[in-house]
Design an enzyme around this catalytic site. Structure first.
Site, PDB file in Angstrom:
ATOM      1  N   ASP A  94      29.657 -47.285  85.634  1.00 29.75           N
ATOM      2  CA  ASP A  94      29.968 -46.136  85.696  1.00 29.75           C
ATOM      3  C   ASP A  94      31.192 -45.537  85.020  1.00 29.75           C
ATOM      4  O   ASP A  94      32.015 -46.292  85.067  1.00 29.75           O
ATOM      5  CB  ASP A  94      29.497 -45.422  87.108  1.00 29.75           C
ATOM      6  CG  ASP A  94      29.704 -43.745  86.950  1.00 29.75           C
ATOM      7  OD1 ASP A  94      29.322 -43.001  86.418  1.00 29.75           O
ATOM      8  OD2 ASP A  94      30.933 -43.547  87.798  1.00 29.75           O
ATOM      9  N   ASP A 136      33.325 -41.844  85.090  1.00 30.22           N
ATOM     10  CA  ASP A 136      34.234 -41.045  85.803  1.00 30.22           C
ATOM     11  C   ASP A 136      34.057 -41.330  87.266  1.00 30.22           C
ATOM     12  O   ASP A 136      33.230 -41.219  87.697  1.00 30.22           O
ATOM     13  CB  ASP A 136      33.817 -39.469  85.515  1.00 30.22           C
ATOM     14  CG  ASP A 136      35.118 -38.443  85.905  1.00 30.22           C
ATOM     15  OD1 ASP A 136      36.025 -39.030  86.459  1.00 30.22           O
ATOM     16  OD2 ASP A 136      34.811 -37.175  85.885  1.00 30.22           O
TER      17      ASP A 136
END
Length: 347
Positions: A11, A13
């Site tokens: 992932d 952010d």
């Protein structure tokens, strides 16, 4: 960890960076994994940017990334549509030109009007307004296939959480009485696409959110590593339902250097967890606070999980509970799971 998995699905952010700032050690961890032969592919629910734009941002922050190693929810959504529609079919796009490009790249035509549209694809755009939502409503009421890039209710900004794609999806839900197929996390489609493109046989999904990254990884049948550098914290982890429980818990991306068994929830040397009653946990002993969390999770989940109250047996347990944020009004105790859930984010 790098001996057990051949591809990292990361992932962005909250896991690798926070807006314009790199999470300390994340870039170095990704680079070191690559030198060990374990590649990183970057997976994001954000459908508003192209893979080229995402890769450029990652490179700017110091990550070894190419556009080919970036998989967005817009790409996953386009693939979902291509699997269901004949080539050349017309799709109404609610989203940015980046989403338009991905839909056209799989051999489908795009439009911004309901007439002739046999499908609707919906991704985040700051310019989404009533007119395009009205066109999408007409198409959906006429039976068009509906694919949403993600259901994240909010996205992070410098002004705080603002409406994300999931909020706009809710508008169409109400107006059309329909439910969309979901391409992004926590659905498995995005991660399935990334794993196939990477040629992974043993992928590891790494993220900071239980409700997207971890649930998505589990839905895709992958091992999952939660890093505590973003949204989900110890309170949320301890009270997580089965579908959101990570296989491994680490402080950050440096966890990739650890023995997997040391990161797995379960009994830990130095810590003792007593389950007095369902939801009533007593922590005693000494050691690393994160190991205390792993021990608490192992005991609590085995006892059925759900909201929990943690009390301290004194000594290092007081410190660990404070460090983990499990302390409520009384030092050494907290009602875990009763705290407000963090706001969602397009990731």
């Amino acid at each position: 960890m790098l001996d057990r998995f051949d591809v990292l699905l990361a992932d962005l952010d909250g896991t690798l960076y926070r807006g314009p700032v790199v999470v300390p050690g994340a870039a170095e961890a990704v680079e070191a994994a690559g030198k060990r032969g374990v590649r990183t592919w970057y997976v994001t629910n954000n459908a508003s940017r192209t893979p080229q734009d995402v890769a450029a941002h990652l490179v700017e922050l110091g990550f070894p990334a190419t556009a080919a190693e970036v998989v967005t929810s817009s790409q996953a959504a386009a693939r979902l549509l291509a699997e269901q529609l004949p080539a050349g079919s017309t799709v109404l796009v609610v989203g940015t030109e980046a989403l338009v490009g991905e839909v056209e790249a799989v051999g489908l035509a795009t439009t911004r009007e309901a007439e002739g549209a046999v499908a609707v694809v919906q991704g985040h755009s700051p310019d989404t307004g009533w007119r395009i939502l009205a066109e999408a409503t007409v198409a959906l009421r006429a039976g068009a296939v509906w694919v949403a890039c993600n259901l994240d209710p909010t996205l992070p900004t410098e002004r705080g959480p603002l409406p994300g794609n999931g909020s706009m999806v809710s508008v169409l839900r109400i107006a059309s009485g329909r439910e969309p197929q979901v391409a992004g996390k926590p659905g498995p489609a995005l991660l399935d696409v990334a794993a196939r493109q990477a040629g992974a046989s043993a992928p590891l999904m790494i993220g900071d959110r239980l409700d997207t990254d971890i649930e998505g990884g589990r839905a895709a049948g992958m091992a999952t590593l939660l890093v505590l550098t973003g949204v989900s914290d110890a309170v949320e982890v301890l009270s997580a339902p089965p579908e959101r429980r990570p296989d491994y818990i680490g402080a950050d991306m440096n966890a990739l250097d650890a023995d997997p068994d040391d990161l797995a929830p379960g009994a830990r040397a130095g810590w003792e967890v007593t389950v007095a009653d369902r939801g009533e946990l007593r922590l005693s002993g000494s050691g690393d606070a994160l190991d205390a969390l792993r021990a608490l999770c192992g005991a609590h989940w085995a006892a059925g999980g759900g909201p929990a109250r943690v009390t301290s047996g004194g000594g290092d347990a007081d410190r660990a509970i404070r460090d983990l944020g499990l302390g409520g009004g009384e030092i050494g105790s907290a009602t875990v799971g009763a705290a407000p859930r963090p706001s969602g984010a397009d990731r």
